[in-house]
Design a protein around this motif. Structure first.
Motif, short mmCIF file in Angstrom:
data_model
loop_
_atom_site.label_atom_id
_atom_site.label_comp_id
_atom_site.label_asym_id
_atom_site.label_seq_id
_atom_site.Cartn_x
_atom_site.Cartn_y
_atom_site.Cartn_z
N ALA A 6 102.51 47.16 47.66
CA ALA A 6 103.75 47.03 47.61
C ALA A 6 104.45 45.69 48.29
CB ALA A 6 104.09 48.21 48.61
N CYS A 7 105.69 45.47 47.74
CA CYS A 7 105.99 44.30 48.21
C CYS A 7 107.34 44.30 48.47
CB CYS A 7 106.14 43.26 46.79
SG CYS A 7 104.44 43.12 46.02
N ALA A 8 107.62 43.07 49.29
CA ALA A 8 109.10 43.24 50.15
C ALA A 8 109.56 41.84 49.67
CB ALA A 8 109.11 43.63 51.28
N GLY A 9 110.93 41.61 50.05
CA GLY A 9 111.54 40.17 50.18
C GLY A 9 112.36 39.77 49.08
N ALA A 10 113.76 39.64 49.48
CA ALA A 10 114.73 39.03 48.48
C ALA A 10 114.17 37.63 48.03
CB ALA A 10 116.12 38.85 49.07
N GLY A 11 114.20 37.34 46.48
CA GLY A 11 113.78 36.20 46.12
C GLY A 11 112.05 36.45 45.66
N TYR A 12 111.74 37.40 45.98
CA TYR A 12 110.06 37.70 45.88
C TYR A 12 109.81 38.97 44.91
CZ TYR A 12 109.39 33.85 49.29
OH TYR A 12 109.18 32.72 49.91
N ALA A 13 110.18 40.09 45.69
CA ALA A 13 110.08 41.37 45.05
C ALA A 13 111.20 41.68 44.19
CB ALA A 13 109.76 42.54 46.24
N ASN A 14 111.42 41.02 43.10
CA ASN A 14 112.50 41.26 42.33
C ASN A 14 112.37 42.32 41.19
OD1 ASN A 14 113.97 38.92 43.57
ND2 ASN A 14 112.66 37.39 42.22
N HIS A 15 113.43 42.51 40.60
CA HIS A 15 113.27 43.20 39.39
C HIS A 15 112.92 42.40 38.19
CE1 HIS A 15 115.42 46.48 41.65
NE2 HIS A 15 116.39 45.76 41.73
N ALA A 16 111.56 42.36 38.12
CA ALA A 16 110.99 41.58 37.09
C ALA A 16 109.53 41.85 36.74
CB ALA A 16 110.79 40.12 37.74
N GLU A 17 109.12 41.73 35.47
CA GLU A 17 107.93 42.35 34.89
C GLU A 17 106.74 41.59 35.96
OE1 GLU A 17 108.55 43.05 30.29
OE2 GLU A 17 107.95 41.05 31.09
N ILE A 18 106.65 40.20 36.35
CA ILE A 18 105.91 39.71 37.14
C ILE A 18 106.61 39.01 38.26
CG2 ILE A 18 104.25 38.01 37.25
CD1 ILE A 18 103.61 40.02 35.08
N VAL A 19 106.02 39.17 39.59
CA VAL A 19 106.47 38.61 40.63
C VAL A 19 105.32 37.82 41.42
CG1 VAL A 19 108.42 40.14 40.94
CG2 VAL A 19 106.12 40.60 42.09
N ALA A 20 106.03 36.69 42.27
CA ALA A 20 105.04 36.07 43.09
C ALA A 20 105.55 36.35 44.50
CB ALA A 20 105.12 34.65 43.02
N VAL A 21 104.42 36.76 45.26
CA VAL A 21 104.93 37.27 46.83
C VAL A 21 103.91 36.62 47.89
CG1 VAL A 21 105.43 39.16 48.16
CG2 VAL A 21 105.64 39.39 45.55
N PRO A 22 104.42 35.78 48.86
CA PRO A 22 103.58 35.67 50.04
C PRO A 22 102.79 36.93 50.59
CG PRO A 22 105.78 34.83 50.26
CD PRO A 22 105.95 36.05 49.35
N ILE A 23 101.59 36.59 51.12
CA ILE A 23 100.77 37.79 51.52
C ILE A 23 101.31 38.41 52.59
CG2 ILE A 23 98.64 36.78 50.77
CD1 ILE A 23 98.20 35.79 53.72
#
Length: 712
Positions: free
Chosen positions: A118-135
């Motif tokens: 599960a991911c969080a953060g504006a600019g990271y956990a976006n409404h997108a098929e693929i996202v890049a998220v810091p650990i």
């Protein structure tokens, strides 16, 4: 891959193909299964975007003030570019999602490909098929986790932090004002903790939903008869031990109502977006109430070291960080201590995301949580995306790595439009920026990987990323046999500079750095006036303060202000006197954060000239930023903020004043491109770039030595 974006200017919302996100150090790439729409935060963003320019201005008076300040200092052209950059940008939406890890970055040990997260953060956990998220904005889940529920991750952590700020004990009472998503999640968490929960909302439907799902022990509408008396009765006449305001409104009613229903010495926690200008009497003062703010997901939020670098806070000293709040929330779901299934009142396929947001804006029917579901069978595509039908190349074929505000305002608009110059590819950290820049500035494609912009089609690379990546990208570009333009500084490490010197020597390619001030038209006139004699120079910069927690001040990412900006002014004095710096001494004004951004630098040059760079971060913003004085062989000159030049010699001073400030950005880009077309050389000698960079490093060394003079 596809992502939901919106233009702030027009309010247009579309799902579009954008480049696959960049996998940075300490990050994971996640294929989304679900993301959750936040009706409060995202709804207000969407509503604001759909308003007229006047409506937008009314909602953002602080940004209007910034526009006016920019207009005064930089003129209409730069102001227009800055405003349009914001209005025309593809803004990503979303900040809470769940899915499956498909790639892990350098240094990542706690996640593996195939993990459910599960991911969080504006600019990271976006409404997108693929996202890049810091650990530290990502938590690992059990494989059998319901990912739709897990996608409430961010909202759960925000609510959890509000509950923690209330600091309630078993058997105590809490009133929650506002029973939207955050309010109901907070109520669920409190109920699981053994706290008596009373819910208040202006909406009868929201109260009914909370009561029907046993989220609250007592639910009341705000305008219910005797609401304060009913709360008193439910709390044995004491009043609430704590009040959590989870509403979003411009009204002062929630904060004043909280004062009325809280017990003496009680707490009021602001979780939602409400004003806090409460009435002092009779409640807040006489009850000695405590007002607390809940900062988003918890400790670590907005901390660059925590969120971007992945540096955790030690658990014995900071028990609940934003990541640990997320983990606690997910544990409550996994163990069945809270059931949030009822919150998802609507579910849309990702392809129909625009319809979901239309529902949020129109409020055509009641809703609470809105989930977007993704097609997980779709394969991840890393191919570059064409943004132009033309594939024609010229003598100079340019690609950009990085294209932020400065590049969009000062570099990209000034690339000459000629058949000799082709615009090839754009690669940035976010696919939305890559796509918009490539379209707006007529590049052939937006890239997914470095190889896309370092292939044979490109022979010239512009590097306009954060400072820590300048050196590596310059090296990669030279080793790929490309000319390079790099925004200052060229690198942050002396070892990188040595590698660049060697790489340039082998490649024999042009290396240019963004020292634009030497290209200002007023600089040309100043240099001609003072001649080639040894001279004394003063460059005073009223730089203004920058908070210590910004990336520029971070020594690993931004390098600090000496390496990041003072290099500009060392170069300027180098250019004016026409010889290289050989010695420097510097002393910094002591400050609590040890930023070394208020300092005096004395520079000695080969031809006997000397110069002082007076770089001050402790002045007033109302004063002009930059001021230069030069003295040489009976000639004196002053240059004020690159708008007014005065030459003093015999007779009356000669004045040259221009309406709009011109720091030479346009002339710099044109000189670089024309130099490549003419003889393949950069307009700034490479030895100047090396000497100025070395001098910048030596400034820091001199500061550490207490102002001792250091040879370059």
């Amino acid at each position: 891959m596809q992502q939901l974006t919106q233009k702030l200017g027009s309010g247009d919302m579309i799902i579009q193909d954008v480049p696959y996100p960049q996998l940075g150090k300490g990050m994971v790439i996640v294929k989304n299964h679900y993301s959750i729409i936040s009706a409060g935060t995202e709804g207000s963003t969407v509503v604001a975007a759909r308003k007229s320019l006047i409506g937008k201005a009314k909602e953002r008076p602080q940004q209007v003030k910034q526009v006016i300040d920019t207009l005064k200092k930089q003129g209409p052209i730069q102001t227009y570019r800055a405003v349009m950059k914001k209005l025309d940008a593809y803004s990503p939406l979303g900040y809470s999602c769940a899915g499956e890890v498909i790639e892990v970055g350098e240094g990542v040990t706690e996640f593996e490909v195939g993990d459910k997260v599960a991911c969080a953060g504006a600019g990271y956990a976006n409404h997108a098929e693929i996202v890049a998220v810091p650990i530290n904005l990502c938590v690992k889940l059990d494989n059998n986790t319901n990912l739709k529920d897990a996608a409430y991750n961010t909202l759960g952590a925000i609510s959890m932090q509000g509950v923690r700020q209330a600091d309630l004990r078993l058997g105590e009472s809490c009133v929650i004002i506002g029973l939207g998503l955050l309010g109901q999640l907070a109520a669920l968490i409190l109920k699981a903790s053994g706290v008596t929960v009373i819910g208040i909302d202006v909406s009868e439907a929201a109260v009914k939903q909370a009561v029907d799902n046993k989220v609250v022990d007592l639910g009341l509408t705000r305008n219910a008869a005797g609401v304060e008396e009913q709360i008193q009765a439910a709390t044995n006449g004491y009043g609430a031990d704590a009040v959590i305001i989870a509403a979003a409104t411009a009204s002062l009613d929630p904060i004043n109502f909280a004062g009325a229903i809280a017990r003496k010495k009680g707490k009021v926690v602001v979780l939602g977006a409400v004003p806090t200008g409460f009435e002092r009497d009779p409640f807040w003062y006489r009850k000695e109430l405590e007002l607390k703010m809940a900062c988003s997901y918890g400790p670590g939020r907005y901390d660059l070291n925590y969120e971007e670098k992945g540096i955790d806070y030690p658990l014995p000293y900071v028990r609940w960080t934003e990541k640990r709040n997320m983990e606690a929330f997910q544990n409550l779901i996994a163990t069945g201590k809270i059931n949030i299934d009822y919150l998802t009142t609507h579910e849309f396929e990702f392809d129909n995301a625009k319809e979901a947001f239309d529902l949020v804006v129109s409020k055509a029917e009641p809703f609470t949580g809105i989930a977007l579901k993704y097609n997980t069978e779709k394969s991840a595509n890393k191919t570059k995306i064409a943004t132009s039908e033309s594939e024609q190349l010229g003598k100079i074929n340019i690609s950009f790595i990085g294209a932020g505000s400065y590049a969009q305002g000062n570099l990209l608009p000034n690339i000459p439009e000629t058949n000799d110059v082709a615009r090839v590819g754009v690669l940035t950290n976010t696919g939305t920026t890559s796509k918009r820049v490539a379209e707006k500035f007529k590049f052939q494609f937006c890239a997914t990987e470095e190889a896309d912009v370092l292939d044979d089609k490109t022979n010239t690379v512009f590097v306009a990323t954060r400072h820590d990546s300048h050196g590596p990208y310059v090296l990669k570009s030279l080793k790929a046999n490309k000319n390079v333009f790099v925004e200052k500084p060229i690198c942050l490490l002396e070892s990188e500079l040595e590698e660049i010197i060697e790489a340039q020597s082998e490649a024999k390619k042009a290396v240019m750095i963004g020292f634009n001030r030497r290209f200002s038209p007023l600089t040309d006139k100043l240099k001609k006036a003072v001649g080639n004699n040894p001279m004394t120079m003063l460059y005073r910069i009223n730089a203004g303060a920058i908070p210590g927690d910004t990336w520029i001040q971070d020594l690993e990412i931004g390098g600090g202000r000496v390496l990041g900006e003072v290099c500009h002014f060392i170069d300027y004095l180098t250019h004016l006197n026409g010889s290289l710096p050989v010695k420097v001494s510097a002393s910094a004004l002591p400050d609590a954060n040890k930023l070394n951004d208020t300092l005096n630098i004395l520079i000695q040059f080969e031809n006997g000239s000397s110069g002082v760079v007076a770089y001050y971060a402790n002045g007033s913003k109302s004063m002009t930023k930059e001021y230069v004085e030069v003295f040489s062989a009976g000639i004196s000159a002053t240059l004020n903020d690159f708008k007014e030049l005065k030459i003093y010699g015999k007779g009356k001073p000669k004045k040259d004043k221009i309406f709009n400030q011109n720091k030479g950005q346009k002339e710099m880009v044109e000189a670089f491109v024309n130099g490549l077309l003419t003889d393949g050389k950069a307009p700034i000698p490479f030895e100047d770039i090396v000497a100025v960079t070395k001098a910048s490093f030596k400034v820091l060394e001199s500061v550490k030595r207490g102002g001792e003079q250091v040879e370059i």
